[in-house]
Design a protein around this motif. Structure first.
Motif, PDB file in Angstrom:
ATOM      1  N   THR A 309       9.897   3.039   1.534  1.00  0.00           N
ATOM      2  CA  THR A 309       8.576   3.613   1.285  1.00  0.00           C
ATOM      3  C   THR A 309       7.524   2.534   1.477  1.00  0.00           C
ATOM      4  OG1 THR A 309       9.466   5.187  -0.315  1.00  0.00           O
ATOM      5  CG2 THR A 309       7.102   4.774  -0.394  1.00  0.00           C
ATOM      6  N   ILE A 310       6.505   2.834   2.260  1.00  0.00           N
ATOM      7  CA  ILE A 310       5.402   1.899   2.509  1.00  0.00           C
ATOM      8  C   ILE A 310       4.119   2.509   1.952  1.00  0.00           C
ATOM      9  CG2 ILE A 310       4.080   0.657   4.268  1.00  0.00           C
ATOM     10  CD1 ILE A 310       6.544   1.079   6.143  1.00  0.00           C
ATOM     11  N   THR A 311       3.415   1.754   1.147  1.00  0.00           N
ATOM     12  CA  THR A 311       2.139   2.193   0.585  1.00  0.00           C
ATOM     13  C   THR A 311       1.095   1.128   0.898  1.00  0.00           C
ATOM     14  OG1 THR A 311       3.418   3.135  -1.237  1.00  0.00           O
ATOM     15  CG2 THR A 311       1.018   3.124  -1.466  1.00  0.00           C
ATOM     16  N   TYR A 312      -0.064   1.547   1.385  1.00  0.00           N
ATOM     17  CA  TYR A 312      -1.068   0.551   1.761  1.00  0.00           C
ATOM     18  C   TYR A 312      -2.466   0.987   1.320  1.00  0.00           C
ATOM     19  CZ  TYR A 312      -2.017   3.659   5.771  1.00  0.00           C
ATOM     20  OH  TYR A 312      -2.340   4.726   6.568  1.00  0.00           O
ATOM     21  N   LEU A 313      -3.339  -0.020   1.169  1.00  0.00           N
ATOM     22  CA  LEU A 313      -4.744   0.192   0.831  1.00  0.00           C
ATOM     23  C   LEU A 313      -5.556  -0.022   2.104  1.00  0.00           C
ATOM     24  CD1 LEU A 313      -6.872   0.681  -1.427  1.00  0.00           C
ATOM     25  CD2 LEU A 313      -6.990  -1.812  -1.702  1.00  0.00           C
ATOM     26  N   PRO A 314      -6.089   1.025   2.718  1.00  0.00           N
ATOM     27  CA  PRO A 314      -6.801   0.880   3.994  1.00  0.00           C
ATOM     28  C   PRO A 314      -7.972  -0.096   3.906  1.00  0.00           C
ATOM     29  CG  PRO A 314      -6.384   3.193   3.511  1.00  0.00           C
ATOM     30  CD  PRO A 314      -6.051   2.421   2.261  1.00  0.00           C
ATOM     31  N   TYR A 315      -8.216  -0.773   5.006  1.00  0.00           N
ATOM     32  CA  TYR A 315      -9.341  -1.710   5.075  1.00  0.00           C
ATOM     33  C   TYR A 315     -10.646  -0.928   5.187  1.00  0.00           C
ATOM     34  CZ  TYR A 315     -12.334  -5.506   6.702  1.00  0.00           C
ATOM     35  OH  TYR A 315     -13.341  -6.428   6.828  1.00  0.00           O
ATOM     36  N   SER A 316     -11.550  -1.151   4.234  1.00  0.00           N
ATOM     37  CA  SER A 316     -12.877  -0.516   4.265  1.00  0.00           C
ATOM     38  C   SER A 316     -13.778  -1.275   3.295  1.00  0.00           C
ATOM     39  CB  SER A 316     -12.807   0.963   3.867  1.00  0.00           C
ATOM     40  OG  SER A 316     -12.478   1.101   2.500  1.00  0.00           O
ATOM     41  N   CYS A 419      -5.282  -3.053   6.759  1.00  0.00           N
ATOM     42  CA  CYS A 419      -5.273  -2.802   5.324  1.00  0.00           C
ATOM     43  C   CYS A 419      -5.597  -4.070   4.551  1.00  0.00           C
ATOM     44  CB  CYS A 419      -3.933  -2.225   4.875  1.00  0.00           C
ATOM     45  SG  CYS A 419      -2.528  -3.342   5.035  1.00  0.00           S
ATOM     46  N   LEU A 420      -5.890  -3.889   3.274  1.00  0.00           N
ATOM     47  CA  LEU A 420      -6.188  -5.007   2.373  1.00  0.00           C
ATOM     48  C   LEU A 420      -4.978  -5.410   1.546  1.00  0.00           C
ATOM     49  CD1 LEU A 420      -9.645  -3.689   1.177  1.00  0.00           C
ATOM     50  CD2 LEU A 420      -9.274  -5.686   2.625  1.00  0.00           C
ATOM     51  N   ALA A 421      -4.031  -4.499   1.395  1.00  0.00           N
ATOM     52  CA  ALA A 421      -2.811  -4.766   0.638  1.00  0.00           C
ATOM     53  C   ALA A 421      -1.783  -3.714   1.018  1.00  0.00           C
ATOM     54  CB  ALA A 421      -3.091  -4.720  -0.864  1.00  0.00           C
ATOM     55  N   PHE A 422      -0.517  -4.027   0.802  1.00  0.00           N
ATOM     56  CA  PHE A 422       0.532  -3.025   1.009  1.00  0.00           C
ATOM     57  C   PHE A 422       1.719  -3.347   0.113  1.00  0.00           C
ATOM     58  CE2 PHE A 422       2.169  -6.265   3.875  1.00  0.00           C
ATOM     59  CZ  PHE A 422       3.551  -6.127   3.777  1.00  0.00           C
ATOM     60  N   ARG A 423       2.518  -2.336  -0.113  1.00  0.00           N
ATOM     61  CA  ARG A 423       3.737  -2.472  -0.905  1.00  0.00           C
ATOM     62  C   ARG A 423       4.875  -1.802  -0.150  1.00  0.00           C
ATOM     63  NH1 ARG A 423       3.833  -0.575  -7.150  1.00  0.00           N
ATOM     64  NH2 ARG A 423       2.414  -2.378  -7.262  1.00  0.00           N
ATOM     65  N   LEU A 424       6.000  -2.516  -0.056  1.00  0.00           N
ATOM     66  CA  LEU A 424       7.201  -1.974   0.580  1.00  0.00           C
ATOM     67  C   LEU A 424       8.304  -1.859  -0.461  1.00  0.00           C
ATOM     68  CD1 LEU A 424       9.029  -1.232   3.041  1.00  0.00           C
ATOM     69  CD2 LEU A 424       9.487  -3.695   3.260  1.00  0.00           C
ATOM     70  N   GLN A 425       8.924  -0.688  -0.510  1.00  0.00           N
ATOM     71  CA  GLN A 425      10.073  -0.453  -1.373  1.00  0.00           C
ATOM     72  C   GLN A 425      11.236  -0.032  -0.484  1.00  0.00           C
ATOM     73  OE1 GLN A 425       7.535   2.265  -3.750  1.00  0.00           O
ATOM     74  NE2 GLN A 425       8.403   1.226  -5.557  1.00  0.00           N
ATOM     75  N   PRO A 426      12.027  -1.002  -0.019  1.00  0.00           N
ATOM     76  CA  PRO A 426      13.097  -0.706   0.944  1.00  0.00           C
ATOM     77  C   PRO A 426      14.365  -0.233   0.250  1.00  0.00           C
ATOM     78  CG  PRO A 426      13.042  -3.046   0.523  1.00  0.00           C
ATOM     79  CD  PRO A 426      11.939  -2.438  -0.318  1.00  0.00           C
ATOM     80  N   VAL A 439      13.817 -13.301   3.049  1.00  0.00           N
ATOM     81  CA  VAL A 439      13.587 -13.039   1.632  1.00  0.00           C
ATOM     82  C   VAL A 439      14.456 -11.840   1.247  1.00  0.00           C
ATOM     83  CG1 VAL A 439      11.252 -13.981   1.589  1.00  0.00           C
ATOM     84  CG2 VAL A 439      11.585 -11.563   2.149  1.00  0.00           C
ATOM     85  N   PRO A 440      14.717 -11.636  -0.042  1.00  0.00           N
ATOM     86  CA  PRO A 440      15.573 -10.517  -0.456  1.00  0.00           C
ATOM     87  C   PRO A 440      15.014  -9.177   0.004  1.00  0.00           C
ATOM     88  CG  PRO A 440      15.278 -12.060  -2.275  1.00  0.00           C
ATOM     89  CD  PRO A 440      14.343 -12.495  -1.194  1.00  0.00           C
ATOM     90  N   ASN A 441      15.919  -8.286   0.359  1.00  0.00           N
ATOM     91  CA  ASN A 441      15.527  -6.942   0.777  1.00  0.00           C
ATOM     92  C   ASN A 441      15.258  -6.098  -0.467  1.00  0.00           C
ATOM     93  OD1 ASN A 441      15.148  -4.776   2.717  1.00  0.00           O
ATOM     94  ND2 ASN A 441      17.096  -3.949   1.972  1.00  0.00           N
ATOM     95  N   GLU A 442      14.165  -6.418  -1.131  1.00  0.00           N
ATOM     96  CA  GLU A 442      13.767  -5.793  -2.387  1.00  0.00           C
ATOM     97  C   GLU A 442      12.279  -5.469  -2.317  1.00  0.00           C
ATOM     98  OE1 GLU A 442      14.807  -8.706  -5.280  1.00  0.00           O
ATOM     99  OE2 GLU A 442      16.987  -8.387  -5.088  1.00  0.00           O
ATOM    100  N   PRO A 443      11.754  -4.739  -3.310  1.00  0.00           N
ATOM    101  CA  PRO A 443      10.319  -4.437  -3.287  1.00  0.00           C
ATOM    102  C   PRO A 443       9.463  -5.685  -3.149  1.00  0.00           C
ATOM    103  CG  PRO A 443      11.412  -3.096  -4.936  1.00  0.00           C
ATOM    104  CD  PRO A 443      12.443  -4.050  -4.410  1.00  0.00           C
TER     105      PRO A 443
END
Length: 472
Positions: A309-316, A419-426, A439-443
């Motif tokens: 799951t990828i979540t991001y904060l769009p650049y604006s 984007c200004l930030a993002f989070r990955l939950q693999p 790096v570890p395949n973790e959030p």
């Protein structure tokens, strides 16, 4: 800047007048010849009537007083012996230090002999050392023997600099002769030291500018800066801009890992197939950047699915001051379907690749984010998703073929946002890397730290086309 040097102002009236005239005209007259201040690196007296002048100018250009970057040819270092009085030496040095007050006088040169094809020491001896010595810089040399050497020395330098009372005695710039991994070590050392120093640590990161002298298998930073400047930027050019003190701001990405660590990144975050390509081709380093192309073909032919799951904060402008929660906290109380929630979520079971790039290039020949600028204050997210059939493989190969010219983003199959930030939950079954280090395949979560680093490079030319990576 703290490393700007004071001049010997105890000059007689005639010498001071000559120095001022050189600055106003941006030229120096030595004997019966005139040179642009831009091309003069150093000067010394051989005797009472002869001086030795070191020049760094575009290959094939003649002796003139035009200066500037009028073409994209590489620079070369030359030496001329001229009949001129010894007194001209002090005049020229004073003119150079007034015209280029940010030029460092004490530098650390980090050489990674294991980078890329293994020619870093040759690059130093042939292309970098002569320029630094001609400019009469004090050189501290570090030849790395193991991972972590550059990190530790950069950490010590920043700590010592902040604790020193006399800045003239401290390192003012770091030249890294190697690949992007060597640059990453230096960046992490400076980052760790600045964090230990506490308040205003982000502002302190730029106190010691970095020069990347390309000698690795990737050389993404050097190529991205070359593209920005519209100018050739090989080892001689990199050393030249360091001597002249010409810097440009560089953003930094800050990653928060699930184990609580925070890591800086000047280059990129790779996940899924791209991480497999980068990390899986380590044994092919001797092939230079060809290793990435061979590994990419293999991974596309053996394409597999990656879930996450990828979540991001769009650049604006509206989101620039939006608070970024810690990785352990929810991104928003509102659902992602709510218009009041600025975060965007991608949830797919068939991702192929994800890259979060800070620069235009991932390596010398891969402009993965061709519109990215070193100081644009944005993370450039690029990803693909879909099945793993023959049609998808064809689209990936077609995108790979268009990468050299940066036309891959014209395909609707390849998604790209700022984007200004993002989070990955693999989910299990994939790999991840920050600046080429696994790096570890973790959030994981990333935010942007705008313009907190400074790098030596040519003045930017936003109209210039991408240039080929210089051969070593």
């Amino acid at each position: 800047p703290q490393h700007v040097h004071s001049l010997n102002m105890d000059l007689n009236e005639n010498l001071l007048s000559e120095t001022r005239e050189m600055i106003e005209e941006e030229c120096v007259e030595i004997g019966n010849k005139r040179y642009s201040l831009r091309e003069v690196i150093g000067i010394k007296a051989l005797n009472d009537s002869k001086v030795e002048v070191w020049l760094c100018r575009k290959k094939g250009s003649g002796s003139c007083c035009t200066g500037g970057n009028d073409d994209t040819r590489p620079r070369i270092l030359t030496k001329e012996v001229i009949e001129a009085p010894e007194s001209v030496v002090e005049t020229v040095w004073n003119a150079l230090r007034i015209a280029y007050p940010c030029g460092p006088r004490h530098v650390l040169v980090v050489i990674n002999p294991a980078s890329g094809p293994g020619g870093a020491m040759r690059v130093y001896e042939k292309s970098v050392k002569p320029i630094l010595e001609a400019a009469q810089l004090t050189i501290e040399l570090l030849v790395t023997t193991k991972a972590g050497d550059a990190h530790q020395r950069a950490f010590e330098i920043m700590m010592n600099r902040k604790n020193a009372h006399e800045f003239e005695e401290s390192i003012e710039a770091i030249l890294v002769i190697g690949g992007d991994g060597s640059v990453s070590e230096v960046v992490r050392g400076l980052y760790q030291a600045c964090q230990n120093l506490g308040a205003d640590w982000q502002q302190s990161l730029g106190d010691i500018p970095i020069c990347h002298v390309p000698a690795g298998s990737g050389n993404a930073l050097a190529q991205s800066l070359s593209r920005l400047a519209g100018d050739f930027c090989g080892p001689v050019d990199a050393a030249y801009y360091t001597v002249k003190g010409n810097t440009f701001p560089l953003d930094l990405l800050e990653f928060e890992l699930s184990d609580g660590r925070r890591l800086p990144s000047f280059l990129s975050f790779e996940w899924a197939m791209l991480a497999d390509i980068d990390l899986g081709s380590e044994s092919l380093r001797c092939l230079g950047d060809l290793r990435f192309q061979l590994a990419a073909i293999y991974r596309i032919c053996c394409l597999k699915r990656y879930e996450g799951t990828i979540t991001y904060l769009p650049y604006s402008d509206e989101n620039i001051d939006h608070p970024i929660p810690a990785l352990s906290e929810p991104l928003s109380k509102a659902s992602f379907d709510d218009d009041s929630n600025p975060w965007v979520q991608l949830d797919a079971s068939n991702f192929h690749l994800l890259v979060a790039s800070n620069l235009s290039h991932l390596d010398a020949n891969t402009p993965i984010a061709p519109h990215a600028l070193p100081d644009d204050g944005a993370i450039h997210l690029i990803w693909t998703e879909g099945d793993t059939g023959s049609g998808t493989k064809f689209k990936l190969i077609n995108g790979l073929l268009q990468l050299d010219e940066g036309k891959h983003l014209e395909s609707p199959f390849i998604h790209s946002i700022k984007c200004l930030a993002f989070r990955l939950q693999p989910k299990p079954g994939s790999r991840a890397a920050i600046d080429g280090e696994e790096v570890p395949n973790e959030p994981v979560q990333a935010t942007i730290l705008p313009s907190c680093l400074r790098v030596f490079t040519a003045p930017p030319d936003f109209s210039g086309p991408p240039l080929p990576q210089p051969s070593l």
